[in-house]
Structures are given as C-alpha cells and as structure tokens.
Design a protein around this motif. Structure first.
Motif, PDB file in Angstrom:
ATOM      1  N   PRO A  32       0.809  -1.229   0.000  1.00 14.99           N
ATOM      2  CA  PRO A  32       0.000   0.000   0.000  1.00 14.99           C
ATOM      3  C   PRO A  32       0.840   1.276   0.000  1.00 14.99           C
ATOM      4  O   PRO A  32       0.543   2.214  -0.742  1.00 14.99           O
ATOM      5  CB  PRO A  32      -0.834  -0.134   1.279  1.00 14.99           C
ATOM      6  CG  PRO A  32      -0.927  -1.604   1.521  1.00 14.99           C
ATOM      7  CD  PRO A  32       0.405  -2.134   1.100  1.00 14.99           C
ATOM      8  N   MET A  33       1.880   1.307   0.820  1.00 13.21           N
ATOM      9  CA  MET A  33       2.727   2.498   0.876  1.00 13.21           C
ATOM     10  C   MET A  33       3.493   2.691  -0.428  1.00 13.21           C
ATOM     11  O   MET A  33       3.571   3.804  -0.968  1.00 13.21           O
ATOM     12  CB  MET A  33       3.706   2.392   2.049  1.00 13.21           C
ATOM     13  CG  MET A  33       3.075   2.629   3.393  1.00 13.21           C
ATOM     14  SD  MET A  33       4.291   2.608   4.751  1.00 13.21           S
ATOM     15  CE  MET A  33       4.636   0.858   4.857  1.00 13.21           C
TER      16      MET A  33
ATOM     17  N   ASN B 193       2.766   1.639  -3.442  1.00 15.00           N
ATOM     18  CA  ASN B 193       1.882   2.001  -4.543  1.00 15.00           C
ATOM     19  C   ASN B 193       1.364   3.433  -4.429  1.00 15.00           C
ATOM     20  O   ASN B 193       0.880   3.995  -5.409  1.00 15.00           O
ATOM     21  CB  ASN B 193       0.692   1.042  -4.610  1.00 15.00           C
ATOM     22  CG  ASN B 193       1.091  -0.325  -5.140  1.00 15.00           C
ATOM     23  OD1 ASN B 193       2.233  -0.520  -5.556  1.00 15.00           O
ATOM     24  ND2 ASN B 193       0.171  -1.261  -5.124  1.00 15.00           N
ATOM     25  N   SER B 194       1.454   3.999  -3.239  1.00 14.33           N
ATOM     26  CA  SER B 194       0.986   5.368  -3.031  1.00 14.33           C
ATOM     27  C   SER B 194       2.119   6.383  -3.126  1.00 14.33           C
ATOM     28  O   SER B 194       1.928   7.558  -2.825  1.00 14.33           O
ATOM     29  CB  SER B 194       0.295   5.478  -1.662  1.00 14.33           C
ATOM     30  OG  SER B 194      -0.824   4.619  -1.596  1.00 14.33           O
ATOM     31  N   GLY B 195       3.304   5.918  -3.541  1.00  7.06           N
ATOM     32  CA  GLY B 195       4.426   6.825  -3.731  1.00  7.06           C
ATOM     33  C   GLY B 195       5.364   6.942  -2.551  1.00  7.06           C
ATOM     34  O   GLY B 195       6.240   7.801  -2.527  1.00  7.06           O
TER      35      GLY B 195
ATOM     36  N   SER C 108       8.301   2.424   2.961  1.00  6.96           N
ATOM     37  CA  SER C 108       7.866   1.030   3.072  1.00  6.96           C
ATOM     38  C   SER C 108       9.029   0.067   3.260  1.00  6.96           C
ATOM     39  O   SER C 108       8.831  -1.095   3.606  1.00  6.96           O
ATOM     40  CB  SER C 108       7.072   0.619   1.825  1.00  6.96           C
ATOM     41  OG  SER C 108       7.924   0.473   0.697  1.00  6.96           O
TER      42      SER C 108
ATOM     43  N   THR D  69      -5.235   2.036  -3.856  1.00  3.01           N
ATOM     44  CA  THR D  69      -5.602   3.416  -3.539  1.00  3.01           C
ATOM     45  C   THR D  69      -6.266   4.133  -4.712  1.00  3.01           C
ATOM     46  O   THR D  69      -6.773   5.249  -4.554  1.00  3.01           O
ATOM     47  CB  THR D  69      -4.357   4.215  -3.095  1.00  3.01           C
ATOM     48  OG1 THR D  69      -3.323   4.074  -4.083  1.00  3.01           O
ATOM     49  CG2 THR D  69      -3.852   3.700  -1.757  1.00  3.01           C
TER      50      THR D  69
ATOM     51  N   SER E 123      -8.559   7.619  -4.816  1.00 10.05           N
ATOM     52  CA  SER E 123      -8.210   8.819  -5.583  1.00 10.05           C
ATOM     53  C   SER E 123      -9.120   9.025  -6.785  1.00 10.05           C
ATOM     54  O   SER E 123      -9.324  10.157  -7.231  1.00 10.05           O
ATOM     55  CB  SER E 123      -6.752   8.742  -6.048  1.00 10.05           C
ATOM     56  OG  SER E 123      -6.546   7.606  -6.879  1.00 10.05           O
TER      57      SER E 123
END
Length: 244
Positions: A45-46, A48-50, A55, A182, A186
């Motif tokens: 998750p981290m 993939n969210s940039g 992470s 995510t 968004s």
C-alpha cells in the motif's frame, strides 16, 4: 516441505476464513505449514501510493519473518507480485533473492510447484471467475485478451475439477474491476463505475458466486453488490477448493 503462510492485511482483518481455507488446502496435501505470528504488511500500500522509501522497513521485516521457509504462500496475487517485483530495491542478497523467488500465490503454488489440481471439492453453484490484473497480467496466471496466444487459465483449471461447479462465460472475462488499491480512493467515481460494470457482467450470466484469487478485488465487488442489494456472493477460490 515447510511452508510459511503469508496472510495479507485485508484478509487477516476482513476475510479470515480465506486464510483458514488456504491453511486447510496446504495441510490436506501433506505440507508442514507455519504462520509467523509477528508477520506484518508486505509494504505494497505504501509503495503504490508513492512512499516506497517509507515502506522499506516493512519490507525488510517481511524478509526476516519468512527467510527460513522453503516456500512462502499467500492467497493474494497483488501482494505476491509486489514481493517478487519490488523487493529487488532492497538489494540482491541471498535472503532477498530467496524471498523473491520462493514467494508464491496459492494458485501458482498448487498448479506449478505441487502440480495438484483436484482437491475433491464439491460446490454445486454457477460461478463467475474474476481475473485480477495482478494475477493475470503480473503473474501470468491466464492469457490476456489483448495478447495473441494460446488461451489458458490456472484458476479455471483448478475450478474445472470442482464437482457440481458450473463456470459461466462472461462478455469481458479479463476486464479490471476498478479497485486498484488506492486508485479506488483517488478516483472513486471511475473505480465504482468499473466495478458496477463487472458485477453486471456476472449478473447478466446468472452467476450465483463471483470468485477469484484476490480478495481485494472481490471486496470491491462485494461492496457494490451489498449497496445494490444483489443476490450474489463473493468467495475466494480457496474457500471453494476447501468445500467438501
């Protein structure tokens, strides 16, 4: 063979029955399975969210918890793909290489490693198969319609041995459900519209159950089904294979 069972965060929190079904299947074929109690998120998750740098400690913790197992198995294509592809950023030590090469999604592990496709399961229902993007296009578990080549599907192979199960034909068998981690936050409207389309395809062909290899995708579809009060269930394929 000693196998480390990796259960993704959302499965652990929302669909523990999927983890239990996975354990039952692995033990049924004679494997020694351990669930490291201190395991945490794989870091997807981290990343993939940039926030891939943030992470890294989580990813290294994953390596420490699973480094001593011959294989690591998880009921999630997206998490497994993250480990296989993104953990190379941690370096190329023997431990990291082992983790990347020996972490398998359950379907791939059963078909490619154990070479077992019939588990004596019984499931007398009409089932629609949702192929997640990470599993299909990332792990190559099935042929993509945009690529010319021989049609195949490992999940369909496993389901074909389930007694009483009728697999329905969909109009668009490999279209994204719109979840995308995510992305569904968004781009909420686009995500919801895509999910509605996928549910409609299954409903149109009278599926009683929608199954697949990623509970994240199925969770997205289940939310739409509940809001629209449709009479369709979602189940991970491990739950079906464990049904007798």
């Amino acid at each position: 063979m000693k196998v480390g069972l990796f259960i993704p965060c959302y499965v652990d929190q929302f669909y523990p029955q999927v983890g239990i079904a996975t354990l039952q299947i692995l033990e049924k074929i004679g494997l020694e399975v351990e669930f490291p109690l201190r395991q945490t998120c794989c870091g997807q998750p981290m990343a993939n969210s940039g926030f891939e740098a943030d992470s890294e400690p989580v990813m290294r913790l994953f390596v420490q918890h699973f480094k001593d197992y011959e294989y690591i198995v998880a009921p999630s294509g997206s998490c497994v793909l993250h480990v296989r592809e993104r953990y190379e950023h941690l370096g190329h030590s023997a431990e990291i290489t082992h983790i990347r090469e020996k972490t398998f999604e359950l379907c791939d592990f059963l078909v490619d490693v154990m070479k077992i496709t019939d588990f004596g399961a019984v499931f007398p229902h009409k089932v629609g198969l949702h192929l997640s993007c990470h599993g299909q296009r990332g792990l190559r578990q099935a042929q993509s319609s945009e690529i010319v080549g021989e049609d195949f599907s490992k999940l369909k192979l496993l389901l074909s041995h389930v007694k009483g199960l009728e697999l329905v034909d969909l109009d668009r068998k490999d279209e994204c459900c719109g979840f995308g981690g995510t992305f569904c936050v968004s781009e909420e409207a686009v995500s919801a519209r895509m999910g509605i389309d996928r549910v409609h395809d299954h409903e149109k062909h009278h599926a009683e159950v929608i199954t697949g290899g990623d509970m994240s995708c199925l969770m997205h579809l289940e939310g739409i089904i509940r809001r629209q009060k449709k009479n369709i269930k979602v189940m991970h394929f491990a739950e079906i294979l464990a049904n007798h």
